[in-house]
Design an enzyme around this catalytic site. Sequence first.
Site, PDB file in Angstrom:
ATOM      1  N   ARG A 193       0.856  -1.186   0.000  1.00 26.20           N
ATOM      2  CA  ARG A 193       0.000   0.000   0.000  1.00 26.20           C
ATOM      3  C   ARG A 193       0.892   1.236   0.000  1.00 26.20           C
ATOM      4  O   ARG A 193       1.513   1.581   1.002  1.00 26.20           O
ATOM      5  CB  ARG A 193      -0.929  -0.009   1.212  1.00 26.20           C
ATOM      6  CG  ARG A 193      -1.961  -1.134   1.193  1.00 26.20           C
ATOM      7  CD  ARG A 193      -2.880  -1.044  -0.011  1.00 26.20           C
ATOM      8  NE  ARG A 193      -3.969  -2.036   0.041  1.00 26.20           N
ATOM      9  CZ  ARG A 193      -4.879  -2.167  -0.898  1.00 26.20           C
ATOM     10  NH1 ARG A 193      -4.833  -1.400  -1.977  1.00 26.20           N
ATOM     11  NH2 ARG A 193      -5.838  -3.077  -0.778  1.00 26.20           N
TER      12      ARG A 193
ATOM     13  N   GLU B  93      -8.790 -12.715  -5.638  1.00 24.79           N
ATOM     14  CA  GLU B  93      -7.649 -12.386  -4.781  1.00 24.79           C
ATOM     15  C   GLU B  93      -7.102 -13.586  -4.025  1.00 24.79           C
ATOM     16  O   GLU B  93      -5.904 -13.635  -3.733  1.00 24.79           O
ATOM     17  CB  GLU B  93      -8.032 -11.287  -3.783  1.00 24.79           C
ATOM     18  CG  GLU B  93      -8.275  -9.929  -4.425  1.00 24.79           C
ATOM     19  CD  GLU B  93      -8.256  -8.802  -3.412  1.00 24.79           C
ATOM     20  OE1 GLU B  93      -8.167  -9.078  -2.198  1.00 24.79           O
ATOM     21  OE2 GLU B  93      -8.306  -7.634  -3.843  1.00 24.79           O
TER      22      GLU B  93
ATOM     23  N   ALA C  35     -10.660  -7.796  -0.527  1.00 21.37           N
ATOM     24  CA  ALA C  35     -11.568  -6.645  -0.604  1.00 21.37           C
ATOM     25  C   ALA C  35     -11.558  -6.101  -2.020  1.00 21.37           C
ATOM     26  O   ALA C  35     -10.684  -6.428  -2.823  1.00 21.37           O
ATOM     27  CB  ALA C  35     -11.152  -5.563   0.397  1.00 21.37           C
TER      28      ALA C  35
ATOM     29  N   GLU D  96     -14.334 -11.002  -5.580  1.00 21.90           N
ATOM     30  CA  GLU D  96     -13.055 -10.617  -4.980  1.00 21.90           C
ATOM     31  C   GLU D  96     -12.409 -11.776  -4.229  1.00 21.90           C
ATOM     32  O   GLU D  96     -11.191 -11.951  -4.271  1.00 21.90           O
ATOM     33  CB  GLU D  96     -13.257  -9.417  -4.045  1.00 21.90           C
ATOM     34  CG  GLU D  96     -13.648  -8.124  -4.745  1.00 21.90           C
ATOM     35  CD  GLU D  96     -12.561  -7.590  -5.662  1.00 21.90           C
ATOM     36  OE1 GLU D  96     -11.388  -7.993  -5.529  1.00 21.90           O
ATOM     37  OE2 GLU D  96     -12.883  -6.758  -6.531  1.00 21.90           O
TER      38      GLU D  96
ATOM     39  N   GLU E  33      -1.285  -6.191  -7.057  1.00 25.32           N
ATOM     40  CA  GLU E  33      -1.899  -7.505  -6.847  1.00 25.32           C
ATOM     41  C   GLU E  33      -1.109  -8.637  -7.491  1.00 25.32           C
ATOM     42  O   GLU E  33      -1.505  -9.801  -7.387  1.00 25.32           O
ATOM     43  CB  GLU E  33      -3.326  -7.498  -7.407  1.00 25.32           C
ATOM     44  CG  GLU E  33      -4.267  -6.551  -6.681  1.00 25.32           C
ATOM     45  CD  GLU E  33      -5.669  -6.602  -7.234  1.00 25.32           C
ATOM     46  OE1 GLU E  33      -5.862  -7.162  -8.340  1.00 25.32           O
ATOM     47  OE2 GLU E  33      -6.591  -6.081  -6.583  1.00 25.32           O
TER      48      GLU E  33
END
Length: 214
Positions: A79, A112, A91, A108, A161
Amino acid sequence: MSGHGLGPDDVRDRPERWEVTGGSVAYAGPIFTVRQDRVRMPGGAGTEIVQRDVIEHLGSVGILALDDRDRVLLVRQYRHPVGYQLWEAPAGLRDKDGEPLRALAERELLEEAGYRAGRWETLLDLFPSSGMADERTRIFLARDLTEVPADQIDFERVHEEADMPVVWVPLDEAVRKVLAGEIHNMIAAAGVLAVHAARAGGYRDLRPADAPEG
């Protein structure tokens, strides 16, 4: 400050909107817009107009996946704003008009983490940064999990990601990590604590997955 006769039964958030006398857009981007509202203060200060900056956000969902061994699923993601590799719950943004929140959460979790869930319930509804943003976040509890082979997932992870390891953490250990300041992500921290509380009550107080947002 006195509670003016209010009691526990009065503790329930309610919608309210103070008068906006004007405003402008300071920034408009693909995920959020920043607007500057001029808001009239109520009551005795009703003649006072103040500026409030508001981030208009698409909104989001989060998923606390809990397996049959009482472990929660976390993924790690870089992040940039905070300069951390964070352990997070899966998320995603509400970036498809009309997509039901549960369908978004299912997508998601699959994209993910590579899992599908047979049981979905609403865990929490949150305003993550209510002092500056209108973002709404619904966190789901997902159970009865099935892993999906990677070659059956039609999704390419890119950018932050591209490298997202998945780990299963015992729920009690995840609680300890939240309280120790080892897990900072809002959805993960709130979700872990909420699941821990829900488990203590036998999950009786959870709302259905399609419960309306307040």
